[in-house]
Design a protein around this motif. Structure first.
Motif, PDB file in Angstrom:
ATOM      1  N   VAL A 133      -9.707  -5.338   2.765  1.00 48.09           N
ATOM      2  CA  VAL A 133     -10.488  -4.117   2.531  1.00 48.09           C
ATOM      3  C   VAL A 133     -10.404  -3.195   3.754  1.00 48.09           C
ATOM      4  O   VAL A 133     -10.227  -1.982   3.626  1.00 48.09           O
ATOM      5  CB  VAL A 133     -11.959  -4.471   2.194  1.00 48.09           C
ATOM      6  N   GLN A 134     -10.491  -3.796   4.946  1.00 52.60           N
ATOM      7  CA  GLN A 134     -10.401  -3.043   6.206  1.00 52.60           C
ATOM      8  C   GLN A 134      -9.068  -2.305   6.314  1.00 52.60           C
ATOM      9  O   GLN A 134      -9.001  -1.121   6.634  1.00 52.60           O
ATOM     10  CB  GLN A 134     -10.564  -4.037   7.367  1.00 52.60           C
ATOM     11  N   LYS A 135      -7.994  -3.031   6.014  1.00 51.97           N
ATOM     12  CA  LYS A 135      -6.648  -2.447   6.072  1.00 51.97           C
ATOM     13  C   LYS A 135      -6.519  -1.286   5.082  1.00 51.97           C
ATOM     14  O   LYS A 135      -5.970  -0.235   5.407  1.00 51.97           O
ATOM     15  CB  LYS A 135      -5.623  -3.545   5.751  1.00 51.97           C
ATOM     16  N   ALA A 136      -7.065  -1.469   3.885  1.00 50.36           N
ATOM     17  CA  ALA A 136      -7.013  -0.402   2.880  1.00 50.36           C
ATOM     18  C   ALA A 136      -7.770   0.823   3.388  1.00 50.36           C
ATOM     19  O   ALA A 136      -7.302   1.960   3.246  1.00 50.36           O
ATOM     20  CB  ALA A 136      -7.586  -0.896   1.555  1.00 50.36           C
ATOM     21  N   MET A 137      -8.930   0.607   4.004  1.00 50.37           N
ATOM     22  CA  MET A 137      -9.728   1.728   4.535  1.00 50.37           C
ATOM     23  C   MET A 137      -8.973   2.459   5.632  1.00 50.37           C
ATOM     24  O   MET A 137      -8.928   3.689   5.644  1.00 50.37           O
ATOM     25  CB  MET A 137     -11.077   1.218   5.053  1.00 50.37           C
TER      26      MET A 137
ATOM     27  N   ILE B 126       0.845  -1.200   0.000  1.00 53.59           N
ATOM     28  CA  ILE B 126       0.000   0.000   0.000  1.00 53.59           C
ATOM     29  C   ILE B 126       0.882   1.252   0.000  1.00 53.59           C
ATOM     30  O   ILE B 126       0.653   2.183  -0.773  1.00 53.59           O
ATOM     31  CB  ILE B 126      -0.970   0.004   1.207  1.00 53.59           C
ATOM     32  N   GLU B 127       1.933   1.251   0.821  1.00 56.37           N
ATOM     33  CA  GLU B 127       2.835   2.409   0.858  1.00 56.37           C
ATOM     34  C   GLU B 127       3.522   2.635  -0.483  1.00 56.37           C
ATOM     35  O   GLU B 127       3.616   3.759  -0.971  1.00 56.37           O
ATOM     36  CB  GLU B 127       3.899   2.235   1.953  1.00 56.37           C
ATOM     37  N   MET B 128       3.986   1.539  -1.099  1.00 55.78           N
ATOM     38  CA  MET B 128       4.650   1.676  -2.410  1.00 55.78           C
ATOM     39  C   MET B 128       3.671   2.210  -3.448  1.00 55.78           C
ATOM     40  O   MET B 128       4.036   3.034  -4.289  1.00 55.78           O
ATOM     41  CB  MET B 128       5.231   0.330  -2.863  1.00 55.78           C
ATOM     42  N   ALA B 129       2.414   1.742  -3.403  1.00 53.57           N
ATOM     43  CA  ALA B 129       1.410   2.208  -4.374  1.00 53.57           C
ATOM     44  C   ALA B 129       1.127   3.693  -4.161  1.00 53.57           C
ATOM     45  O   ALA B 129       0.998   4.454  -5.132  1.00 53.57           O
ATOM     46  CB  ALA B 129       0.126   1.390  -4.245  1.00 53.57           C
ATOM     47  N   GLU B 130       1.048   4.099  -2.910  1.00 57.59           N
ATOM     48  CA  GLU B 130       0.792   5.520  -2.641  1.00 57.59           C
ATOM     49  C   GLU B 130       1.914   6.388  -3.180  1.00 57.59           C
ATOM     50  O   GLU B 130       1.679   7.433  -3.762  1.00 57.59           O
ATOM     51  CB  GLU B 130       0.572   5.754  -1.144  1.00 57.59           C
TER      52      GLU B 130
ATOM     53  N   LYS C  80      -5.919   2.792   5.920  1.00 55.92           N
ATOM     54  CA  LYS C  80      -4.810   3.552   5.322  1.00 55.92           C
ATOM     55  C   LYS C  80      -5.320   4.566   4.300  1.00 55.92           C
ATOM     56  O   LYS C  80      -4.527   5.118   3.534  1.00 55.92           O
ATOM     57  CB  LYS C  80      -3.835   2.585   4.633  1.00 55.92           C
ATOM     58  N   SER C  81      -6.648   4.743   4.235  1.00 57.99           N
ATOM     59  CA  SER C  81      -7.277   5.646   3.259  1.00 57.99           C
ATOM     60  C   SER C  81      -6.873   5.309   1.825  1.00 57.99           C
ATOM     61  O   SER C  81      -6.694   6.195   0.994  1.00 57.99           O
ATOM     62  CB  SER C  81      -6.928   7.111   3.547  1.00 57.99           C
ATOM     63  N   PHE C  82      -6.716   4.031   1.569  1.00 57.75           N
ATOM     64  CA  PHE C  82      -6.392   3.585   0.210  1.00 57.75           C
ATOM     65  C   PHE C  82      -7.714   3.199  -0.443  1.00 57.75           C
ATOM     66  O   PHE C  82      -8.396   2.271  -0.019  1.00 57.75           O
ATOM     67  CB  PHE C  82      -5.420   2.395   0.272  1.00 57.75           C
TER      68      PHE C  82
END
Ligand code: THG
Length: 272
Positions: free
Chosen positions: A152-156, A115-119, A158-160
Protein backbone atom coordinates in the motif's frame (compact mmCIF):
# COMPACT_ATOMS: atom_id res chain seq x y z
CA UNK A 1 -18.18 -8.50 -5.14
CA UNK A 2 -15.69 -8.36 -7.99
CA UNK A 3 -15.63 -11.89 -9.43
CA UNK A 4 -12.76 -13.09 -11.58
CA UNK A 5 -13.54 -16.29 -13.52
CA UNK A 6 -10.70 -18.81 -13.02
CA UNK A 7 -11.30 -21.23 -15.90
CA UNK A 8 -9.03 -19.94 -18.66
CA UNK A 9 -5.92 -21.35 -17.02
CA UNK A 10 -3.48 -23.82 -18.55
CA UNK A 11 -3.65 -25.70 -15.24
CA UNK A 12 -6.96 -27.19 -16.46
CA UNK A 13 -6.51 -30.12 -18.82
CA UNK A 14 -9.11 -28.88 -21.35
CA UNK A 15 -7.45 -25.46 -21.59
CA UNK A 16 -3.97 -26.97 -21.74
CA UNK A 17 -5.11 -29.12 -24.67
CA UNK A 18 -6.83 -26.18 -26.37
CA UNK A 19 -3.59 -24.19 -26.14
CA UNK A 20 -1.61 -27.09 -27.64
CA UNK A 21 -4.15 -27.51 -30.49
CA UNK A 22 -4.78 -23.76 -30.97
CA UNK A 23 -8.46 -24.64 -30.51
CA UNK A 24 -10.22 -21.29 -30.23
CA UNK A 25 -13.68 -22.77 -29.69
CA UNK A 26 -12.90 -24.19 -26.23
CA UNK A 27 -11.44 -20.89 -25.02
CA UNK A 28 -14.22 -18.78 -26.51
CA UNK A 29 -16.93 -21.02 -24.99
CA UNK A 30 -15.31 -20.66 -21.56
CA UNK A 31 -15.14 -16.88 -22.02
CA UNK A 32 -18.82 -16.63 -22.95
CA UNK A 33 -20.06 -19.07 -20.31
CA UNK A 34 -18.16 -17.37 -17.49
CA UNK A 35 -19.40 -13.97 -18.62
CA UNK A 36 -23.00 -15.21 -18.64
CA UNK A 37 -22.49 -16.70 -15.17
CA UNK A 38 -21.52 -13.28 -13.80
CA UNK A 39 -17.74 -12.98 -14.11
CA UNK A 40 -16.64 -9.32 -13.94
CA UNK A 41 -13.17 -10.29 -15.18
CA UNK A 42 -11.77 -13.38 -16.86
CA UNK A 43 -8.47 -14.65 -15.51
CA UNK A 44 -6.02 -15.59 -18.29
CA UNK A 45 -3.15 -17.85 -17.24
CA UNK A 46 -1.03 -19.75 -19.77
CA UNK A 47 -0.09 -22.44 -17.25
CA UNK A 48 3.29 -24.09 -17.10
CA UNK A 49 3.14 -26.41 -20.13
CA UNK A 50 3.28 -23.84 -22.93
CA UNK A 51 6.83 -23.41 -24.24
CA UNK A 52 6.14 -19.95 -25.64
CA UNK A 53 4.48 -18.18 -22.71
CA UNK A 54 4.46 -14.74 -24.35
CA UNK A 55 2.96 -15.98 -27.60
CA UNK A 56 0.42 -18.12 -25.75
CA UNK A 57 -0.71 -15.17 -23.63
CA UNK A 58 -1.20 -13.12 -26.80
CA UNK A 59 -3.09 -15.92 -28.53
CA UNK A 60 -5.42 -16.32 -25.51
CA UNK A 61 -6.10 -12.57 -25.27
CA UNK A 62 -6.80 -12.25 -29.00
CA UNK A 63 -8.97 -15.38 -29.03
CA UNK A 64 -11.10 -14.16 -26.10
CA UNK A 65 -11.44 -10.65 -27.52
CA UNK A 66 -12.85 -12.05 -30.77
CA UNK A 67 -16.00 -13.13 -28.92
CA UNK A 68 -16.41 -11.07 -25.79
CA UNK A 69 -15.47 -7.74 -24.26
CA UNK A 70 -15.35 -8.83 -20.62
CA UNK A 71 -12.25 -7.27 -19.06
CA UNK A 72 -9.35 -9.63 -18.49
CA UNK A 73 -7.13 -10.44 -15.55
CA UNK A 74 -3.74 -11.20 -17.08
CA UNK A 75 -2.28 -13.76 -14.68
CA UNK A 76 1.48 -14.25 -14.51
CA UNK A 77 4.30 -13.54 -12.11
CA UNK A 78 6.49 -12.69 -15.10
CA UNK A 79 6.34 -9.03 -16.15
CA UNK A 80 7.25 -9.87 -19.76
CA UNK A 81 4.26 -12.25 -20.08
CA UNK A 82 1.96 -9.49 -18.78
CA UNK A 83 3.58 -6.96 -21.15
CA UNK A 84 3.04 -9.31 -24.10
CA UNK A 85 -0.67 -9.64 -23.22
CA UNK A 86 -1.03 -5.87 -22.84
CA UNK A 87 0.39 -5.33 -26.33
CA UNK A 88 -2.64 -6.98 -27.96
CA UNK A 89 -5.21 -6.11 -25.30
CA UNK A 90 -8.06 -3.68 -25.71
CA UNK A 91 -8.05 -2.24 -22.17
CA UNK A 92 -10.98 0.19 -22.68
CA UNK A 93 -13.15 -1.78 -20.25
CA UNK A 94 -10.30 -2.20 -17.78
CA UNK A 95 -7.78 -4.91 -17.00
CA UNK A 96 -6.18 -6.42 -13.92
CA UNK A 97 -2.50 -7.32 -13.83
CA UNK A 98 -2.42 -10.49 -11.70
CA UNK A 99 -0.16 -11.13 -9.78
CA UNK A 100 3.00 -9.57 -8.38
CA UNK A 101 4.75 -10.14 -5.05
CA UNK A 102 6.12 -7.11 -3.14
CA UNK A 103 9.56 -8.16 -4.35
CA UNK A 104 11.56 -11.25 -5.12
CA UNK A 105 15.23 -12.16 -4.98
CA UNK A 106 15.62 -12.19 -8.76
CA UNK A 107 13.60 -8.97 -9.19
CA UNK A 108 13.54 -6.42 -6.37
CA UNK A 109 11.54 -3.99 -8.51
CA UNK A 110 8.78 -6.30 -9.69
CA UNK A 111 5.89 -4.42 -8.00
CA UNK A 112 7.14 -1.14 -9.50
CA UNK A 113 7.06 -2.77 -12.94
CA UNK A 114 3.45 -3.90 -12.50
CA UNK A 115 2.43 -0.44 -11.28
CA UNK A 116 4.11 1.18 -14.30
CA UNK A 117 2.46 -1.26 -16.72
CA UNK A 118 -0.95 -0.62 -15.10
CA UNK A 119 -0.49 3.13 -15.39
CA UNK A 120 0.34 2.76 -19.07
CA UNK A 121 -2.65 0.49 -19.63
CA UNK A 122 -5.07 3.23 -18.62
CA UNK A 123 -6.99 4.72 -15.69
CA UNK A 124 -9.10 1.59 -15.11
CA UNK A 125 -6.19 -0.84 -14.92
CA UNK A 126 -5.76 -2.56 -11.57
CA UNK A 127 -3.15 -4.76 -9.94
CA UNK A 128 -3.36 -7.84 -7.76
CA UNK A 129 -0.39 -7.84 -5.38
CA UNK A 130 0.40 -10.91 -3.30
CA UNK A 131 1.45 -10.66 0.33
CA UNK A 132 4.67 -12.38 -0.62
CA UNK A 133 8.24 -11.14 -0.71
CA UNK A 134 11.76 -12.43 -1.27
CA UNK A 135 11.36 -14.70 1.75
CA UNK A 136 8.38 -16.42 0.13
CA UNK A 137 4.78 -16.84 1.30
CA UNK A 138 4.31 -15.94 4.98
CA UNK A 139 2.55 -18.44 7.23
CA UNK A 140 1.30 -16.00 9.87
CA UNK A 141 -1.13 -13.09 9.99
CA UNK A 142 1.31 -10.36 11.07
CA UNK A 143 3.79 -10.86 8.22
CA UNK A 144 0.95 -10.90 5.69
CA UNK A 145 -0.34 -7.58 7.05
CA UNK A 146 3.18 -6.09 7.20
CA UNK A 147 3.83 -6.96 3.54
CA UNK A 148 0.39 -5.61 2.59
CA UNK A 149 1.31 -2.34 4.35
CA UNK A 150 4.50 -2.11 2.27
CA UNK A 151 2.51 -2.74 -0.90
CA UNK A 152 0.00 0.00 0.00
CA UNK A 153 2.90 2.34 0.88
CA UNK A 154 4.59 1.72 -2.47
CA UNK A 155 1.32 2.37 -4.32
CA UNK A 156 0.89 5.67 -2.42
CA UNK A 157 4.45 6.74 -3.22
CA UNK A 158 3.69 6.14 -6.90
CA UNK A 159 0.28 7.88 -6.63
CA UNK A 160 -1.39 4.64 -7.62
CA UNK A 161 -4.94 4.79 -6.23
CA UNK A 162 -5.63 2.18 -3.50
CA UNK A 163 -8.92 1.46 -5.23
CA UNK A 164 -7.02 0.08 -8.20
CA UNK A 165 -5.07 -2.19 -5.88
CA UNK A 166 -6.14 -5.70 -4.90
CA UNK A 167 -4.23 -7.33 -2.05
CA UNK A 168 -4.12 -11.14 -2.08
CA UNK A 169 -3.10 -12.83 1.20
CA UNK A 170 -2.47 -16.11 -0.73
CA UNK A 171 -4.57 -19.08 0.22
CA UNK A 172 -2.92 -22.49 -0.12
CA UNK A 173 -4.47 -25.98 0.04
CA UNK A 174 -5.86 -26.76 3.50
CA UNK A 175 -4.85 -30.35 2.86
CA UNK A 176 -1.12 -29.55 2.92
CA UNK A 177 0.42 -30.93 6.15
CA UNK A 178 0.64 -28.28 8.90
CA UNK A 179 -1.33 -25.78 6.80
CA UNK A 180 -4.61 -26.02 8.62
CA UNK A 181 -4.07 -22.83 10.60
CA UNK A 182 -3.70 -20.81 7.38
CA UNK A 183 -7.36 -20.22 6.46
CA UNK A 184 -7.91 -18.68 9.92
CA UNK A 185 -4.75 -16.59 9.59
CA UNK A 186 -5.94 -15.35 6.23
CA UNK A 187 -9.32 -14.31 7.65
CA UNK A 188 -7.53 -12.31 10.35
CA UNK A 189 -5.26 -10.72 7.72
CA UNK A 190 -8.24 -9.73 5.54
CA UNK A 191 -9.85 -8.04 8.51
CA UNK A 192 -6.71 -5.98 9.21
CA UNK A 193 -5.68 -5.16 5.63
CA UNK A 194 -8.88 -3.21 5.07
CA UNK A 195 -7.65 -0.56 7.57
CA UNK A 196 -4.37 0.08 5.72
CA UNK A 197 -5.89 2.74 3.48
CA UNK A 198 -9.04 4.84 3.35
CA UNK A 199 -10.78 3.99 1.12
CA UNK A 200 -9.56 0.43 1.62
CA UNK A 201 -7.70 -1.51 -1.05
CA UNK A 202 -9.66 -4.35 -2.62
CA UNK A 203 -8.87 -7.82 -1.35
CA UNK A 204 -8.99 -10.99 -3.38
CA UNK A 205 -8.03 -14.68 -3.13
CA UNK A 206 -7.61 -17.59 -5.55
CA UNK A 207 -10.35 -19.52 -3.75
CA UNK A 208 -9.97 -22.91 -5.47
CA UNK A 209 -6.39 -23.25 -4.22
CA UNK A 210 -7.89 -23.94 -0.78
CA UNK A 211 -9.69 -27.14 -1.71
CA UNK A 212 -7.15 -28.66 -4.08
CA UNK A 213 -6.87 -32.41 -3.63
CA UNK A 214 -9.88 -32.64 -1.27
CA UNK A 215 -13.10 -34.59 -1.79
CA UNK A 216 -15.39 -31.74 -0.75
CA UNK A 217 -14.09 -29.03 -3.02
CA UNK A 218 -17.27 -27.09 -3.62
CA UNK A 219 -18.35 -27.20 0.04
CA UNK A 220 -14.95 -26.06 1.33
CA UNK A 221 -14.86 -23.25 -1.24
CA UNK A 222 -18.38 -22.09 -0.40
CA UNK A 223 -17.95 -22.00 3.35
CA UNK A 224 -14.60 -20.24 3.27
CA UNK A 225 -15.86 -17.66 0.78
CA UNK A 226 -18.80 -16.79 3.07
CA UNK A 227 -16.42 -16.50 6.04
CA UNK A 228 -14.01 -14.28 4.11
CA UNK A 229 -16.77 -12.01 2.76
CA UNK A 230 -17.89 -11.48 6.36
CA UNK A 231 -14.38 -10.20 7.15
CA UNK A 232 -14.29 -7.80 4.22
CA UNK A 233 -13.14 -9.77 1.18
CA UNK A 234 -14.65 -7.94 -1.81
CA UNK A 235 -13.21 -9.92 -4.73
CA UNK A 236 -12.25 -13.49 -5.55
CA UNK A 237 -10.85 -15.60 -8.37
CA UNK A 238 -13.45 -18.36 -8.50
CA UNK A 239 -15.27 -21.03 -10.47
CA UNK A 240 -18.19 -18.82 -11.53
CA UNK A 241 -19.77 -21.83 -13.26
CA UNK A 242 -20.42 -23.33 -9.78
CA UNK A 243 -24.01 -22.19 -9.22
CA UNK A 244 -24.01 -23.04 -5.52
CA UNK A 245 -20.94 -20.89 -5.04
CA UNK A 246 -22.59 -17.99 -6.86
CA UNK A 247 -25.64 -18.37 -4.59
CA UNK A 248 -23.32 -18.04 -1.60
CA UNK A 249 -21.90 -14.80 -3.02
CA UNK A 250 -25.39 -13.35 -3.52
CA UNK A 251 -26.59 -14.42 -0.07
CA UNK A 252 -23.47 -13.23 1.74
CA UNK A 253 -23.69 -9.84 0.03
CA UNK A 254 -27.34 -9.53 1.00
CA UNK A 255 -26.59 -10.49 4.62
CA UNK A 256 -23.71 -7.96 4.69
CA UNK A 257 -26.25 -5.31 3.60
CA UNK A 258 -24.44 -4.74 0.30
CA UNK A 259 -27.57 -5.77 -1.62
CA UNK A 260 -31.19 -5.09 -0.73
CA UNK A 261 -33.26 -8.00 0.53
CA UNK A 262 -36.30 -9.01 -1.48
CA UNK A 263 -38.01 -12.40 -1.63
CA UNK A 264 -36.44 -12.90 -5.03
CA UNK A 265 -32.94 -11.69 -4.05
CA UNK A 266 -31.27 -14.85 -5.31
CA UNK A 267 -32.83 -14.57 -8.74
CA UNK A 268 -32.14 -10.83 -8.89
CA UNK A 269 -28.45 -10.99 -7.91
CA UNK A 270 -27.46 -14.10 -9.77
CA UNK A 271 -29.06 -12.70 -12.92
CA UNK A 272 -26.38 -10.03 -12.69
N1 THG B 1 -3.98 -15.69 -6.40
C1 THG B 1 -3.98 -14.97 -7.54
N2 THG B 1 -4.10 -15.52 -8.76
C2 THG B 1 -4.20 -16.87 -8.86
C3 THG B 1 -4.22 -17.66 -7.72
C4 THG B 1 -4.10 -17.04 -6.45
N3 THG B 1 -4.32 -17.44 -10.10
C5 THG B 1 -4.29 -18.86 -10.26
C6 THG B 1 -4.91 -19.55 -9.06
N4 THG B 1 -4.35 -19.04 -7.85
C7 THG B 1 -6.42 -19.37 -9.08
N5 THG B 1 -7.00 -20.19 -10.10
C8 THG B 1 -7.12 -21.56 -9.94
C9 THG B 1 -7.49 -22.29 -11.04
C10 THG B 1 -7.64 -23.66 -10.93
C11 THG B 1 -7.45 -24.29 -9.72
C12 THG B 1 -7.10 -23.56 -8.62
C13 THG B 1 -6.94 -22.17 -8.73
C14 THG B 1 -7.62 -25.77 -9.61
N6 THG B 1 -7.52 -26.52 -10.72
C15 THG B 1 -7.74 -27.93 -10.75
C16 THG B 1 -6.79 -28.67 -9.80
O1 THG B 1 -5.60 -28.33 -9.77
O2 THG B 1 -7.26 -29.55 -9.10
C17 THG B 1 -7.53 -28.46 -12.17
C18 THG B 1 -8.35 -29.66 -12.38
C19 THG B 1 -8.58 -29.98 -13.86
O3 THG B 1 -7.62 -30.22 -14.59
O4 THG B 1 -9.73 -29.97 -14.29
O5 THG B 1 -7.81 -26.27 -8.54
O6 THG B 1 -4.10 -17.67 -5.38
N7 THG B 1 -3.89 -13.64 -7.42
Amino acid sequence: MILIGERINGMFTDVKQAIADKNKQIIQDLAKKQTEAGANYLDVNVGTAAADQLGTMQWLVETIQETCSTPLSLDSQKPDVIAAGLKVLNADNGVILNSTPLNKKSDEEILDKYIEMAEQAGPKAGIIALTMDKNGVPQDTDTRVAIAAEIVQKAMEKSFDAQRLFIDPIILPVKVPNAQAQPGNILAAVEQIKYLADPAPHMTIGLSNLSQGTEERSLINRIFLAMAISRGLDSAIVEVLDEKLMNVVATAEMLMNKQIYSDSFLKVYTAG
